[in-house]
Design a protein around this motif. Sequence first.
Motif, PDB file in Angstrom:
ATOM      1  N   ILE A 271     -40.150  89.705  39.229  1.00 42.38           N
ATOM      2  CA  ILE A 271     -40.068  88.344  38.849  1.00 42.38           C
ATOM      3  C   ILE A 271     -38.616  87.641  38.799  1.00 42.38           C
ATOM      4  CG2 ILE A 271     -40.515  86.789  36.970  1.00 42.38           C
ATOM      5  CD1 ILE A 271     -42.798  88.667  35.926  1.00 42.38           C
ATOM      6  N   GLY A 272     -38.656  86.673  39.566  1.00 40.40           N
ATOM      7  CA  GLY A 272     -37.438  86.005  39.884  1.00 40.40           C
ATOM      8  C   GLY A 272     -36.624  86.530  40.974  1.00 40.40           C
ATOM      9  N   SER A 273     -35.718  85.659  41.723  1.00 41.14           N
ATOM     10  CA  SER A 273     -34.999  86.257  42.762  1.00 41.14           C
ATOM     11  C   SER A 273     -34.117  87.541  42.619  1.00 41.14           C
ATOM     12  CB  SER A 273     -33.845  85.049  43.120  1.00 41.14           C
ATOM     13  OG  SER A 273     -34.625  83.908  43.493  1.00 41.14           O
ATOM     14  N   LYS A 274     -33.553  87.480  41.423  1.00 41.74           N
ATOM     15  CA  LYS A 274     -32.703  88.775  41.041  1.00 41.74           C
ATOM     16  C   LYS A 274     -33.369  89.917  40.993  1.00 41.74           C
ATOM     17  CE  LYS A 274     -29.420  90.913  37.822  1.00 41.74           C
ATOM     18  NZ  LYS A 274     -29.039  90.659  36.426  1.00 41.74           N
ATOM     19  N   ASN A 275     -34.617  90.103  40.277  1.00 38.29           N
ATOM     20  CA  ASN A 275     -35.506  91.388  40.117  1.00 38.29           C
ATOM     21  C   ASN A 275     -36.179  91.465  41.128  1.00 38.29           C
ATOM     22  OD1 ASN A 275     -34.855  91.823  37.423  1.00 38.29           O
ATOM     23  ND2 ASN A 275     -36.123  90.472  36.671  1.00 38.29           N
ATOM     24  N   ALA A 327     -42.481  90.258  30.149  1.00 34.21           N
ATOM     25  CA  ALA A 327     -41.574  89.553  29.086  1.00 34.21           C
ATOM     26  C   ALA A 327     -40.018  89.455  29.612  1.00 34.21           C
ATOM     27  CB  ALA A 327     -41.913  89.869  27.967  1.00 34.21           C
ATOM     28  N   THR A 328     -39.606  90.716  29.659  1.00 34.84           N
ATOM     29  CA  THR A 328     -37.994  90.907  29.660  1.00 34.84           C
ATOM     30  C   THR A 328     -37.602  90.357  30.810  1.00 34.84           C
ATOM     31  OG1 THR A 328     -38.330  93.328  30.476  1.00 34.84           O
ATOM     32  CG2 THR A 328     -37.866  92.830  28.311  1.00 34.84           C
ATOM     33  N   SER A 329     -38.343  90.551  31.966  1.00 32.68           N
ATOM     34  CA  SER A 329     -38.118  89.976  33.521  1.00 32.68           C
ATOM     35  C   SER A 329     -38.006  88.465  33.486  1.00 32.68           C
ATOM     36  CB  SER A 329     -38.862  90.655  34.466  1.00 32.68           C
ATOM     37  OG  SER A 329     -38.622  91.973  34.680  1.00 32.68           O
ATOM     38  N   VAL A 411     -51.428  82.643  37.861  1.00 35.69           N
ATOM     39  CA  VAL A 411     -50.037  82.028  38.951  1.00 35.69           C
ATOM     40  C   VAL A 411     -49.052  83.286  39.293  1.00 35.69           C
ATOM     41  CG1 VAL A 411     -48.061  80.776  38.581  1.00 35.69           C
ATOM     42  CG2 VAL A 411     -50.106  80.092  37.025  1.00 35.69           C
ATOM     43  N   ALA A 412     -48.700  83.006  40.503  1.00 30.31           N
ATOM     44  CA  ALA A 412     -48.090  84.248  41.299  1.00 30.31           C
ATOM     45  C   ALA A 412     -46.375  83.884  41.015  1.00 30.31           C
ATOM     46  CB  ALA A 412     -48.132  84.075  42.695  1.00 30.31           C
ATOM     47  N   LEU A 413     -46.179  84.804  39.671  1.00 26.90           N
ATOM     48  CA  LEU A 413     -44.864  84.857  39.195  1.00 26.90           C
ATOM     49  C   LEU A 413     -43.791  85.695  39.973  1.00 26.90           C
ATOM     50  CD1 LEU A 413     -44.864  84.038  35.288  1.00 26.90           C
ATOM     51  CD2 LEU A 413     -44.278  82.560  37.272  1.00 26.90           C
ATOM     52  N   TYR A 414     -44.574  86.897  40.533  1.00 26.83           N
ATOM     53  CA  TYR A 414     -43.955  87.835  41.271  1.00 26.83           C
ATOM     54  C   TYR A 414     -43.320  87.232  42.779  1.00 26.83           C
ATOM     55  CZ  TYR A 414     -45.983  91.240  38.398  1.00 26.83           C
ATOM     56  OH  TYR A 414     -46.375  92.294  37.484  1.00 26.83           O
ATOM     57  N   GLY A 415     -42.287  87.898  43.197  1.00 18.64           N
ATOM     58  CA  GLY A 415     -41.648  87.372  44.430  1.00 18.64           C
ATOM     59  C   GLY A 415     -40.648  86.241  44.073  1.00 18.64           C
ATOM     60  N   PHE A 416     -40.188  85.925  45.331  1.00 17.84           N
ATOM     61  CA  PHE A 416     -39.052  84.778  45.294  1.00 17.84           C
ATOM     62  C   PHE A 416     -39.436  83.303  44.871  1.00 17.84           C
ATOM     63  CE2 PHE A 416     -37.429  88.053  48.292  1.00 17.84           C
ATOM     64  CZ  PHE A 416     -36.179  88.151  47.439  1.00 17.84           C
ATOM     65  N   ASP A 417     -40.568  83.015  44.879  1.00 14.01           N
ATOM     66  CA  ASP A 417     -41.252  81.710  44.663  1.00 14.01           C
ATOM     67  C   ASP A 417     -41.768  81.546  43.400  1.00 14.01           C
ATOM     68  OD1 ASP A 417     -40.820  80.735  47.235  1.00 14.01           O
ATOM     69  OD2 ASP A 417     -42.668  81.383  47.914  1.00 14.01           O
ATOM     70  N   GLY A 418     -41.462  82.639  42.316  1.00 13.43           N
ATOM     71  CA  GLY A 418     -42.112  82.832  41.140  1.00 13.43           C
ATOM     72  C   GLY A 418     -41.466  81.741  40.145  1.00 13.43           C
TER      73      GLY A 418
END
Length: 465
Positions: A271-275, A327-329, A411-418
């Motif tokens: 989730i998010g660009s970093k992860n 949650a942590t991500s 909702v697609a939170l996974y990936g760079f577009d999350g």
Amino acid sequence: MGAFDGIKLQGREKRLSTLSAYLGTAHNLATEDQDRQNIRTYSEATFDEVIYALKAVGDIEDSITVVHSPLGCGNAKLRFWADGSKSSWYTTNLNERDTILGGDDKLRETILEAYKKHEPKIIFVVATPVVAINNDDISAVVSELEEELNTKIVPIFTDGFKSKAAINGYDLVLHAIGRYLVKGDAEEEKSNVLNLISLSENNEDIKEILLLLNELEIKTNIIPKFGTYEDIKNSSKAKVSIALNHDEGFFLGRGLEESYNVPYIKTNVPIGSKNTAEWLQLVAEVFNVQDKAEKIIERENFKKRKLIDKSPLSGLKIYIDLKTSKATSLVSLIKNLGGEVIGITIDEVDKVNKNKLEELKYDLPVHVGSGQIFEIANILNKLKPDIYIGEAKKTAWVSKLGIIPISIGNVALYGFDGGKKLVDLINKSIKNRELIDSVAANSDLQYKDAWLKKSTNWYIKQEVK
């Protein structure tokens, strides 16, 4: 003893020191004694391991589930059927007499009926609390019928009450899958395939990750969700395994590594660009496509730079109520977008995910309590966040407190577009501020003021052994 050995699996509390009741800070929880256990002297009804087990097997292709139980336990499957699960299920419909004298005959009849009607490649037999009490010999019935029928019959020994952590149901399913369905030889040559372990992810999240893997030209074997019997059986031949959520999928990944020499990659939820970048780099390294991965990461980070520079969530106080790794991500993603996470509720903490708490803000309030809405209401009444982020079907009630609810169920939170999708969802919800204010002004919360003024941990006590 290997992960797939043994007919039955110990509860997650004994194996992983899982804690399902806690209130404190991230730092204190991260440094908590591993063997300490808390209990609730009062608890609201919530999901248990049987429900999680039913969810885990519900999306496996060409399978049927037989729930060895009274009708009530079987009806729990209706929730997942309503959410899109297409697999059929049967209930043995145990009655009071069966709970005393046993229901082996009913189990045998139900399995035969299910096979006659569907001829599936897999029949899952899910045990329930009643079976744990009357001690039906499920293994004997399964062994007898597997010789008679041309199908795999897999017993899953979910007691329903030996573990307080519902996620233990996933472990029990993955243990059964590894023990009865995965086949192969640890020394055989591995194919150039990635085992992508998924259990609870929504379809949109999986699509986002598959798009990235397809761009890297990595062949993927998704298990157990959407997997076939052949997919699961051949997972022993994969080059490597990785879980979309380590908390949920580690048991299968570790088992394949121990029993079949298939390496398992441990990482954060993407989730998010970093992860997502970290997740992608670890996979790319194994398949020797690091250059392709770096190009994708550079491209996506460039596209997201403007969004991050705008700090679109600046000034918003956000409370998160999600599964632990999600949650942590999500905390780090919201921080990168300028928002402030003022507290989180997570389902459980154990040896699998405790290290992730160390990455959180030192004094961040952390509440451990799956489905304990009365405690969450108490917390929200005190912290008064602007936004509450939770799973589908468990967020709307917070509008009675004047808090904007955000459901991430589909909702697609996974990936760079999350990040962008989360911002869009929050902005859309903020536009309905008047509706939230109206609900708060004209609705009564289901809990009395006397409870909301008490300490949140009023019913959380340290277990005395």
